[in-house]
Design a protein around this motif. Structure first.
Motif, PDB file in Angstrom:
ATOM      1  N   UNK A 289       0.834  -1.201   0.000  1.00  0.00           N
ATOM      2  CA  UNK A 289       0.000   0.000   0.000  1.00  0.00           C
ATOM      3  C   UNK A 289       0.868   1.250   0.000  1.00  0.00           C
ATOM      4  N   UNK A 290       1.926   1.246   0.795  1.00  0.00           N
ATOM      5  CA  UNK A 290       2.865   2.364   0.821  1.00  0.00           C
ATOM      6  C   UNK A 290       3.558   2.523  -0.531  1.00  0.00           C
ATOM      7  N   UNK A 291       3.905   1.397  -1.155  1.00  0.00           N
ATOM      8  CA  UNK A 291       4.543   1.453  -2.468  1.00  0.00           C
ATOM      9  C   UNK A 291       3.596   2.045  -3.515  1.00  0.00           C
ATOM     10  N   UNK A 292       2.320   1.730  -3.421  1.00  0.00           N
ATOM     11  CA  UNK A 292       1.351   2.291  -4.370  1.00  0.00           C
ATOM     12  C   UNK A 292       1.251   3.806  -4.192  1.00  0.00           C
ATOM     13  N   UNK A 293       1.322   4.266  -2.929  1.00  0.00           N
ATOM     14  CA  UNK A 293       1.313   5.717  -2.703  1.00  0.00           C
ATOM     15  C   UNK A 293       2.545   6.369  -3.319  1.00  0.00           C
ATOM     16  N   UNK A 294       3.696   5.712  -3.157  1.00  0.00           N
ATOM     17  CA  UNK A 294       4.913   6.232  -3.777  1.00  0.00           C
ATOM     18  C   UNK A 294       4.790   6.219  -5.293  1.00  0.00           C
ATOM     19  N   UNK A 295       4.174   5.174  -5.825  1.00  0.00           N
ATOM     20  CA  UNK A 295       4.000   5.078  -7.272  1.00  0.00           C
ATOM     21  C   UNK A 295       3.117   6.219  -7.789  1.00  0.00           C
ATOM     22  N   UNK A 296       2.077   6.568  -7.031  1.00  0.00           N
ATOM     23  CA  UNK A 296       1.233   7.688  -7.446  1.00  0.00           C
ATOM     24  C   UNK A 296       2.015   8.994  -7.410  1.00  0.00           C
ATOM     25  N   UNK A 297       2.876   9.151  -6.389  1.00  0.00           N
ATOM     26  CA  UNK A 297       3.734  10.341  -6.348  1.00  0.00           C
ATOM     27  C   UNK A 297       4.663  10.356  -7.550  1.00  0.00           C
ATOM     28  N   UNK A 298       5.225   9.179  -7.910  1.00  0.00           N
ATOM     29  CA  UNK A 298       6.077   9.086  -9.098  1.00  0.00           C
ATOM     30  C   UNK A 298       5.350   9.611 -10.329  1.00  0.00           C
ATOM     31  N   UNK A 299       4.130   9.133 -10.498  1.00  0.00           N
ATOM     32  CA  UNK A 299       3.362   9.514 -11.693  1.00  0.00           C
ATOM     33  C   UNK A 299       3.194  11.025 -11.760  1.00  0.00           C
ATOM     34  N   UNK A 300       2.881  11.639 -10.632  1.00  0.00           N
ATOM     35  CA  UNK A 300       2.736  13.095 -10.604  1.00  0.00           C
ATOM     36  C   UNK A 300       4.078  13.764 -10.894  1.00  0.00           C
ATOM     37  N   UNK A 301       5.134  13.243 -10.282  1.00  0.00           N
ATOM     38  CA  UNK A 301       6.465  13.827 -10.461  1.00  0.00           C
ATOM     39  C   UNK A 301       6.927  13.664 -11.904  1.00  0.00           C
ATOM     40  N   UNK A 302       6.687  12.501 -12.470  1.00  0.00           N
ATOM     41  CA  UNK A 302       7.096  12.246 -13.863  1.00  0.00           C
ATOM     42  C   UNK A 302       6.310  13.147 -14.824  1.00  0.00           C
ATOM     43  N   UNK A 303       5.029  13.332 -14.534  1.00  0.00           N
ATOM     44  CA  UNK A 303       4.226  14.217 -15.389  1.00  0.00           C
ATOM     45  C   UNK A 303       4.752  15.647 -15.320  1.00  0.00           C
TER      46      UNK A 303
END
Length: 308
Positions: A289-303
Motif C-alpha cells: 500500500x505504501x509502495x502504491x502511494x509512492x507510485x502515485x507520487x512518481x506519476x505526478x512527479x514524472x508528469x
C-alpha cells in the motif's frame, strides 16, 4: 542412529566455546561430565570429533563440519522457542533488508506501521548478506534484484523502479546547466557500483553522450551515491524510490527526464509456509500500500518533469 541430546548439547557448547571447562561452566556441570558426554557421542559416531592436545581441544575436520550443522540446528530451536514464547503476548516480526532501501525508504515509514499494529514488535536488520529464511530467525527479506526465490520461499516483486539522472538544483541550473545529454560531459558522474542499470548502460542508450565513464566517485551503496549527489558532488544515476525523500524536499532534482528507465528493483521474499501468517500477510499488505502511494507520487512527479 539415535544419539543422546545431552551428548550433542555438551559437544555443541564445547565446540562453540573451544573448551570443555567453559562448556561445563555454561551448562552447570563438571568438565569431566562434558568430556564423558563428548566421548559417548564420538563412540556412537565411530570417529573422533576433537583433537585433545594437553589441556586444550581442537575440532577435527569432521568435528568442524558436524559442529556447524549442530549449531545451526540449535539456532533454529532457539528461534522456534522465542516464537512460541511470544505467541501469548506481543509478536515479533523480523525484517531483513538491504541497507539502501532500509535507510532511504523503509525506516521512516515503520513508525506508521507500528502505530497501526501495536501488537507487533518490529525488528529490522540491514545488510547485503543473503539470509537463509529456513533458519526461522528472519520472517521477511527485502532484497535488490532478488532473482528466483529460494526453495520453499516466494517472492513478491515491487513495482518497477524508475532510474534517472539526478543532482542538486544548484548544479542543474548553475554555470553549466544540464539541458541536454551532451551537457553531462561538463559534470562529475557519481557511480553506484551495485545498480542493475549504470552509467555505462545509460550511455549506450544515449549515444549522443561523450562521457568519461572511468572517472568520478564510486559507491557500493545507493544511499551514499544519493547523499553525495544531494551534497553537490555530481550527478547520480539512481532510483526515484530510494531518492524520494531528497526529491520531495528539493535536495535533488531530476535532469534529462526523457532518459529515465523503468527497471526491476526490489522484492519481498518470505517462506511459503509463513506467507499466510497474519503478521507477515498484514505487513506485506501495508508495505505494498505504501509502495502504491509512492507510485502515485512518481506519476505526478514524472508528469511534472516530463519523464515518459
Amino acid at each position: 542412529m539415535r544419539t543422546s541430546i545431552k551428548a550433542i548439547q555438551a559437544f555443541e557448547a564445547a565446540a562453540r566455546l573451544g573448551s570443555f571447562a567453559l562448556a561445563a561452566d555454561e551448562l552447570a556441570v563438571t568438565p569431566s561430565a562434558i568430556s564423558h558426554q563428548v566421548r559417548l557421542l564420538e563412540d556412537q559416531l565411530g570417529l573422533p570429533l576433537f583433537h585433545r592436545v594437553h589441556r586444550s581441544v581442537i575440532l577435527t575436520d569432521v568435528g568442524r563440519e558436524y559442529a556447524a550443522e549442530v549449531m545451526a540446528a540449535f539456532a533454529r530451536i532457539d528461534a522456534a522457542t522465542r516464537t512460541a514464547a511470544s505467541a501469548g503476548g506481543s509478536m515479533a516480526l523480523t525484517i531483513h533488508s538491504t541497507p539502501s532501501i532500509a535507510t532511504q525508504w523503509l525506516m521512516r515509514r515503520l513508525p506508521l506501521y507500528g502505530e497501526a499494529h501495536p501488537e507487533i514488535d518490529l525488528r529490522l536488520q540491514a545488510s547485503v548478506n543473503r539470509i537463509d529464511l529456513g533458519q526461522g530467525i528472519v520472517d521477511v527479506d527485502i532484497r535488490y534484484n532478488p532473482g528466483p526465490a529460494p526453495a520453499g520461499a516466494i517472492t513478491f516483486p515491487f513495482p518497477d523502479d524508475v532510474v534517472t539522472p539526478m543532482c542538486a538544483p544548484r548544479l542543474a541550473a548553475g554555470p553549466k546547466p544540464i539541458r541536454s545529454v551532451a551537457d553531462l560531459a561538463g559534470h562529475t558522474l557519481i557511480h553506484g557500483e551495485i545498480n542493475i542499470f549504470g552509467w555505462r548502460d545509460w550511455s549506450r542508450r544515449n549515444r549522443r553522450a561523450r562521457l568519461d565513464l572511468d572517472r568520478g566517485p564510486r559507491f557500493d551503496r545507493s544511499f551514499m551515491a544519493i547523499r553525495a549527489a544531494a551534497d553537490g558532488l555530481g550527478v547520480c544515476l539512481d532510483s526515484m524510490l530510494l531518492a524520494e525523500q531528497e526529491l520531495r524536499s528539493g535536495q535533488l532534482v531530476v535532469v534529462l527526464p526523457e532518459t529515465a528507465m523503468s527497471v526491476r528493483g526490489h522484492g519481498f521474499t518470505t517462506l511459503r509456509a509463513k506467507s499466510a501468517m497474519p503478521k507477515v500477510a498484514d505487513f506485506r499488505a501495508w508495505l505494498f500500500s505504501e509502495l502504491r502511494q509512492t507510485e502515485r507520487w512518481w506519476q505526478d512527479e514524472r508528469a511534472a518533469t516530463g519523464v515518459p
